[in-house]
Design an enzyme around this catalytic site. Structure first.
Site, short mmCIF file in Angstrom:
data_model
loop_
_atom_site.label_atom_id
_atom_site.label_comp_id
_atom_site.label_asym_id
_atom_site.label_seq_id
_atom_site.Cartn_x
_atom_site.Cartn_y
_atom_site.Cartn_z
N THR A 143 27.64 40.45 -21.53
CA THR A 143 26.63 41.91 -21.75
C THR A 143 26.41 42.89 -20.16
O THR A 143 25.60 41.55 -20.07
CB THR A 143 26.23 41.95 -23.06
OG1 THR A 143 26.96 42.64 -23.95
CG2 THR A 143 25.67 44.09 -22.40
N GLU A 429 28.05 41.00 -31.67
CA GLU A 429 29.21 40.26 -31.64
C GLU A 429 30.23 41.78 -32.69
O GLU A 429 30.85 41.78 -32.85
CB GLU A 429 28.94 39.40 -33.12
CG GLU A 429 28.56 37.72 -32.31
CD GLU A 429 29.43 37.40 -31.14
OE1 GLU A 429 30.65 37.55 -31.46
OE2 GLU A 429 29.17 36.50 -30.51
C1 LIG Z 1 18.99 40.02 -29.89
C2 LIG Z 1 20.22 40.87 -29.36
C3 LIG Z 1 21.25 39.66 -28.45
C4 LIG Z 1 22.29 39.75 -27.64
N1 LIG Z 1 22.88 38.57 -27.07
C5 LIG Z 1 23.60 38.60 -26.24
C6 LIG Z 1 24.31 37.54 -25.57
O1 LIG Z 1 23.50 36.31 -25.67
N2 LIG Z 1 24.95 37.55 -24.39
C7 LIG Z 1 25.85 39.21 -24.12
O2 LIG Z 1 26.22 38.80 -23.46
N3 LIG Z 1 25.09 40.05 -24.77
C8 LIG Z 1 24.29 39.77 -26.12
N4 LIG Z 1 24.13 40.85 -26.52
C9 LIG Z 1 23.98 41.93 -26.32
C10 LIG Z 1 25.08 42.57 -27.64
O3 LIG Z 1 26.36 42.02 -27.96
C11 LIG Z 1 25.60 44.55 -27.66
O4 LIG Z 1 24.22 44.97 -27.56
C12 LIG Z 1 26.30 45.00 -28.18
O5 LIG Z 1 27.90 44.85 -27.61
C13 LIG Z 1 26.12 46.59 -28.02
O6 LIG Z 1 26.13 46.84 -26.96
P1 LIG Z 1 25.65 48.04 -26.37
O7 LIG Z 1 24.13 47.73 -26.18
O8 LIG Z 1 26.10 48.77 -25.26
O9 LIG Z 1 25.93 49.50 -27.53
P2 LIG Z 1 26.81 50.59 -27.01
O10 LIG Z 1 28.11 50.47 -26.48
O11 LIG Z 1 25.71 51.42 -25.61
O12 LIG Z 1 26.50 51.57 -28.26
C14 LIG Z 1 25.79 52.85 -27.90
C15 LIG Z 1 26.16 53.56 -29.79
O13 LIG Z 1 27.18 54.56 -28.83
C16 LIG Z 1 28.28 54.00 -29.96
N5 LIG Z 1 29.81 53.27 -29.24
C17 LIG Z 1 29.91 53.18 -28.44
N6 LIG Z 1 31.62 52.64 -28.39
C18 LIG Z 1 32.15 53.68 -29.06
C19 LIG Z 1 33.75 53.84 -29.52
N7 LIG Z 1 34.37 53.78 -29.15
N8 LIG Z 1 33.11 54.82 -30.81
C20 LIG Z 1 32.44 56.10 -30.61
N9 LIG Z 1 30.96 55.16 -31.11
C21 LIG Z 1 30.93 54.51 -29.94
C22 LIG Z 1 27.98 52.66 -30.94
O14 LIG Z 1 28.35 52.70 -32.34
C23 LIG Z 1 26.14 52.74 -30.36
O15 LIG Z 1 25.76 53.74 -31.80
C24 LIG Z 1 22.20 40.82 -27.30
C25 LIG Z 1 21.54 41.95 -28.20
C26 LIG Z 1 20.99 41.94 -28.76
C27 LIG Z 1 20.35 43.48 -29.88
#
Ligand SMILES: Cc1cc2nc3c(=O)[nH]c(=O)nc-3n(C[C@H](O)[C@H](O)[C@H](O)COP(=O)(O)OP(=O)(O)OC[C@H]3O[C@@H](n4cnc5c(N)ncnc54)[C@H](O)[C@@H]3O)c2cc1C
Ligand SMILES: Cc1cc2nc3c(=O)[nH]c(=O)nc-3n(C[C@H](O)[C@H](O)[C@H](O)COP(=O)(O)OP(=O)(O)OC[C@H]3O[C@@H](n4cnc5c(N)ncnc54)[C@H](O)[C@@H]3O)c2cc1C
Lengths: 534, 534
Positions: A143, A429
């Site tokens: 991420t 995930e």
């Molecule tokens: C506690 C924690 C630990 C983590 N650990 C790791 C790690 O070890 N390594 C790592 O690489 N990552 C890690 N992550 C990151 C995690 O994988 C991401 O936060 C996750 O993939 C969600 O992506 P985002 O935060 O960019 O959300 P976004 O994609 O920005 O989502 C924001 C909103 O947009 C909506 N959305 C996005 N795309 C669409 C679509 N196509 N259609 C409709 N709605 C959509 C979603 O539903 C959500 O409501 C961690 C996250 C957390 C919270």
């Protein structure tokens, strides 16, 4: 509370005495086997009796103290595992009961599996022994600040330089900063970094690379590497024991052979080539990870339900009209109707988790035999289950907290921390909504394939029965009929299929494919839920 | 995020430019008047520009630092209020924007109103000036370890001793310890304590008493008084700035005239007598408190929605098929269908809050005129609205947090703290389920009264239309018909009434009243929700 009031009956013993099922048999069914009960019990006692593993002060520690406490526990767990020569099964359970998120989770849960799944045999031979002995500590850096769900949009680049036989890792924008990886902020020496592979001027998309981040001598960041912790997270205690981090590269060079090369390689000359390993093999890992997530949902939920059920048995409020004892809140129908479905869900997720373990074995055997036919269904099924069980569990923990009234709001109840530490499972995930949309796409495809006469497999085999299910009337006439599982199953199948067909029709009516998708995606999600409930 | 990436369009400005309503007019409608907009703006800027009031480090402070920070802010706010000679309206807004739970909330919000509402004129003259000048600090000590919802079950005793003309305050059991009062743990010098009044050997039930807890010289607990903080609560920052406390009395003596005597008194001889002030007067206060809770729901929800809407406008993910810009997540239908109803609710609660202000005035005028006819309805209506709006708001804040993906899990998004600090509103001032059960009882009574020909008043006047509503068919035939508010209203009314009648019938069919209640209470709750939505 009241139990300490002197002269109070022991309500828990009273409730336990009225159990109408075989408690011991249920323990075995829950754990999977008599052996599993015994191991779990032994490991739980090992952790509970060791003062280093105490948890009761956890929410009172400052962030720094908490992080140190995590390091201490991880080291101590490792020491105990070695001293007692624990098996892998035992070691995993011990770590589970230590129950404090930390860099080891990512090391064992993501770094090692990534190398196992995506590394060549040679790479595995080189890196895994060091990882197993903790000579290196690894994390999983996918991420970025700008991209989470959309992995294909990651911006970090790995550009091949044939003049030195190296990749140049670089963070070209602010939004390309790696953001979130657990274990990155303080602990890791290495990471599997996902970046756009660029060679011969061409962008080949996202690939994994093993990158050293910190010196093995003094743990300081290597030249060109900027690292940090991304700050406090939801709750006190909870996930704050984890050093989720930020990472930027300024033209950091790594040897070519640190690209994970099982599926594709870059040659000495800079040619991009695919190996003959089918990329479907990677899906096996995904099914595995999601299976553990569903199992974890059941574990978290069962803890919360356990606290809320016990509290409800002991807590008395109202109901004494004649000066007699008050009513245990467990006996109020409103309390029961909120609590008991959650109790049932904890069991349901447990058994679904066990079934997913079987599915994982099945998928792997088919993959070995180069049979990919059930993969899309297994993939959709695990995605849907991950989404539905984690969302429901997060909501359920919070409901259990509320069921304990004011006391549930105190950290000493354990419930606030349980919620705060669990709830990101809805996001990591695979964001739960994004996952359901994937499942929806799969289902719509299946509907059109069924219409074209193709026989669906696995959990959606029932869709083949489309003629019957679209027209059948429920066989339920009396309340007793609901006790017949076949009748319930038919109702669910008919509902799910009719919703799916309805969605598919709406989509085909829409002016454009894309717009149709957008307009029906919300209702497709309800559809998903109906389907996953099967 | 992406906005910092350089070369990015300003998405917020873009979205704002397409607004199709009168933004300025909406501000006035939201605040209630042009004057209110101006005051709110001025107070918000006063707080935002003052370094003492900064909030950004709040989640990083230890519990002790956080508590000290709260004391500092409360003192500074007081200083500014005096220096700038702020009006009460301005002072309340300033405290609102300081936005950190603290003992002052209970002092102004519970201690002072309790004395105003339940104290005689003489008592008000004695105690209020000291409270207004902060010469004494008061809290509201009702809940005990053993009893929260069931106030009649409190165990603390206040036994009149005619030989010294004093009450003896005592905590006879562990469960009688006062538990939860905000401001009690560290700050308060006094409390309004609710205890069983015992005189001439008879228990007259729960009454309020003003009790001094700590010395006005050195702030140490008075003899016989044991005090403490009950420990950490949900979240980091959040409600941990409040010193919720525990309190035990070991035969602590207070003068007889510290019983709050507006409604009933104990004479010098120990006789218990009622004054001619009707006890219904107390309900006015309750309507007032609940009105502020509904208004607060709207404030909390609007903050969360504001963060989630802005994030969704700026966050882009997926949707770039041809290398063009990705889609703002605000444009995904799933995101909209989760977010926009919450946005609408924030407005709805705001306007319901304004209506409740009117109701409070109306109830008070009627009380003055000794007209108690609308009280039960007003009471049920505010209880239902308190329950429904706070539950929905807590869930909505958490949904907003999830809508921000991983970023919503970081304290820096503001959302974790907003949730943790808001969610106890579902529990205090009446557990939401217990409140709905009260409303249900009221509704069942109304149904039987309507059946007996009595005309219902206020928000349930529609029930008088029972003949029509039980039989009518919805006037809605086309999608456009839903745009007619009268049609929607009729549908809601018919649904609510039919559910109520159905419940009442089920109850009357049950073997005993009590059992009927228990069995239908869950469905009555859905009924409640339908009704409150009107
Ligand atoms: C506690 C924690 C630990 C983590 N650990 C790791 C790690 O070890 N390594 C790592 O690489 N990552 C890690 N992550 C990151 C995690 O994988 C991401 O936060 C996750 O993939 C969600 O992506 P985002 O935060 O960019 O959300 P976004 O994609 O920005 O989502 C924001 C909103 O947009 C909506 N959305 C996005 N795309 C669409 C679509 N196509 N259609 C409709 N709605 C959509 C979603 O539903 C959500 O409501 C961690 C996250 C957390 C919270
Ligand atoms: C942050 C916070 C601040 C507070 N501040 C103060 C304060 O300043 N002063 C003060 O005096 N108190 C305060 N309180 C206490 C608060 O008023 C109580 O927590 C509240 O009244 C709920 O009571 P309880 O905790 O005993 O819950 P319980 O009554 O024990 O509720 C437990 C469960 O039982 C259920 N239940 C109870 N009765 C029934 C019934 N008859 N039928 C069906 N279900 C039932 C409830 O729905 C709930 O699920 C505070 C509490 C909190 C969380």
């Amino acid at each position: 509370m009241a139990a300490d009031g002197g002269g109070e009956p022991d309500h828990l013993a009273g409730e336990r005495a009225t159990a109408q099922f075989d408690v011991d048999g249920m323990k075995v069914a829950w754990a999977g086997s008599r052996h599993a009960v015994e191991v779990a019990d032994r490991m739980a006692r090992l952790v509970a009796s060791d003062p280093v593993f105490r948890k009761d002060t956890r929410t009172m520690l400052s962030r720094k103290e908490l992080f140190k406490d995590t390091l201490k526990k991880a080291a101590h767990a490792w020491k105990r595992i070695v001293e007692l020569r624990l098996t892998e099964e035992e070691a995993n359970l011990l770590r589970l009961y230590v129950d404090q998120p930390g860099y080891v989770d990512l090391h064992w849960g993501m770094f090692v599996p990534a190398i196992k799944g995506q590394g060549t045999e040679e790479q595995q031979k080189k890196w895994l022994p060091m990882a197993y002995k903790f000579q290196i500590i690894g994390c999983y850096a996918q991420t970025e600040l700008g991209h989470g769900s959309n992995v294909q949009g990651l911006e970090t680049t790995a550009t091949f330089d044939p003049s030195t036989d190296e990749f140049v890792m670089h963070s070209p924008t602010l939004t390309s900063s790696k953001w979130w990886p657990g274990g990155l902020g303080k602990a890791s020496t290495h990471a599997v970094v996902y970046a756009r592979l660029i060679t011969e001027g061409k962008d080949y998309g996202i690939h994994g690379f093993i990158v050293q981040l910190r010196s093995l001598d003094d743990h300081s960041p290597l030249p060109g590497v900027t690292l940090g912790d991304i700050g406090g997270k939801f709750g006190s205690g909870a996930y704050n024991s984890m050093d989720n981090g930020v990472l930027r590269f300024d033209h950091v060079r790594i040897p070519r052979d640190q690209m994970l090369m099982r599926l594709s390689q870059v040659t000495r000359e800079g040619k991009y080539v695919h190996s003959d390993v089918p990329k479907q093999l990677l899906y096996g890992t995904m099914v595995y990870v999601r299976q553990t997530i569903v199992a974890d949902a059941s574990k978290a939920l069962s803890r919360a339900v356990c606290i809320a059920v016990r509290y409800s048995a002991i807590r008395k409020q109202f109901g004494s009209q004649d000066g007699g004892p008050e009513t245990q809140v467990l006996n109020y129908k409103t309390q029961q109707s909120r609590l008991f479905p959650l109790l049932a869900s904890a069991y349901a997720y447990r058994f679904v988790g066990q079934w997913l373990k079987w599915l994982y074995t099945d998928v792997n055997q088919k993959l070995e035999a180069k049979d990919y036919s059930t993969l899309p269904e297994a993939h959709a099924c695990t995605a849907g289950l991950k989404s539905v069980t984690t969302s429901a569990t997060a909501d359920a923990i919070e409901e259990c907290r509320k069921l304990c009234g004011g006391h549930g709001y105190l950290n000493s109840s354990g419930l606030p921390e349980l919620f705060a530490v669990y709830v990101p499972a809805c996001t990591y995930e695979g964001d739960n909504v994004v996952l359901l949309l994937q499942v929806a796409r799969f289902l719509m495809k299946t509907v059109s394939q069924v219409a074209a006469g193709k026989q669906p497999v696995g959990t959606i085999a029932y869709m083949g029965n489309i003629q019957h299910l679209m027209q059948c009337k429920s066989a339920v006439n009396t309340a007793e009929d609901w006790l017949n599982p076949a009748a319930i199953k038919e109702v669910f199948e008919a509902r799910a299929l009719r919703m799916a067909v309805n969605c598919a029709q709406n989509i085909s009516k829409a002016p454009s494919q894309e717009e149709g998708w957008c307009c029906t995606s919300s209702s497709v999600i309800s559809n998903m839920k109906a389907w996953v409930l099967l």
